[in-house]
Write a protein that holds these residues in place. Structure first.
Motif, short mmCIF file in Angstrom:
data_model
loop_
_atom_site.label_atom_id
_atom_site.label_comp_id
_atom_site.label_asym_id
_atom_site.label_seq_id
_atom_site.Cartn_x
_atom_site.Cartn_y
_atom_site.Cartn_z
N VAL A 50 0.84 -1.20 0.00
CA VAL A 50 0.00 0.00 0.00
C VAL A 50 0.87 1.25 0.00
CG1 VAL A 50 -1.68 1.32 1.36
CG2 VAL A 50 -2.00 -1.12 0.99
N GLY A 51 1.95 1.23 0.76
CA GLY A 51 2.87 2.37 0.76
C GLY A 51 3.47 2.62 -0.60
N GLY A 52 3.88 1.55 -1.28
CA GLY A 52 4.43 1.68 -2.63
C GLY A 52 3.40 2.19 -3.62
N LEU A 53 2.17 1.67 -3.51
CA LEU A 53 1.09 2.14 -4.38
C LEU A 53 0.85 3.64 -4.21
CD1 LEU A 53 -1.58 -0.66 -4.11
CD2 LEU A 53 -0.63 0.24 -6.21
N ILE A 54 0.78 4.08 -2.97
CA ILE A 54 0.50 5.49 -2.71
C ILE A 54 1.65 6.37 -3.19
CG2 ILE A 54 0.18 7.19 -0.86
CD1 ILE A 54 -1.43 5.03 0.62
N ALA B 1 1.73 3.15 -10.15
CA ALA B 1 1.08 2.29 -9.16
C ALA B 1 1.56 0.84 -9.29
CB ALA B 1 -0.44 2.37 -9.32
N LEU B 2 1.69 0.36 -10.51
CA LEU B 2 2.19 -1.00 -10.72
C LEU B 2 3.63 -1.13 -10.24
CD1 LEU B 2 1.70 -3.82 -11.90
CD2 LEU B 2 2.54 -2.93 -14.08
N LEU B 3 4.44 -0.14 -10.55
CA LEU B 3 5.83 -0.15 -10.10
C LEU B 3 5.90 -0.11 -8.57
CD1 LEU B 3 8.89 0.10 -10.81
CD2 LEU B 3 8.54 2.56 -10.69
N GLY B 4 5.06 0.71 -7.94
CA GLY B 4 5.05 0.82 -6.49
C GLY B 4 4.62 -0.47 -5.81
#
Length: 82
Positions: free
Chosen positions: A25-29, A52-55
């Protein structure tokens, strides 16, 4: 009489599933916001999805790496990655 299970010096063991969710979730945000900002600057619409995909992918990788290389039995301040 002291209860050894209630020792305040010991940190609770966090479930690995919760740690995975936190990293993903942190990476997505974070990367979603970076992608959104780049979309605004470059006048595109697709970079936010790539961010978002990369995160999410980076969050999954970091969670796995962190769980595999954590030293068990040490407080978090004593954990050192070499």
């Amino acid at each position: 009489m002291e209860n050894p299970e209630m020792d305040p010096r010991q940190t609770p063991i966090q479930a690995p599933g919760r740690e995975y969710v936190n990293y993903i979730v942190g990476g997505l945000i974070a990367w979603g916001l970076i992608g959104w900002g780049l979309d605004l600057l470059l006048d595109t619409r697709w970079i936010v999805f790539l961010g978002a995909l990369l995160g999410a992918t980076a969050g999954l990788f970091l969670a796995r790496h962190h769980l595999r290389h954590r030293r068990r039995g040490l407080p978090p301040s004593d954990e050192i990655d070499h």
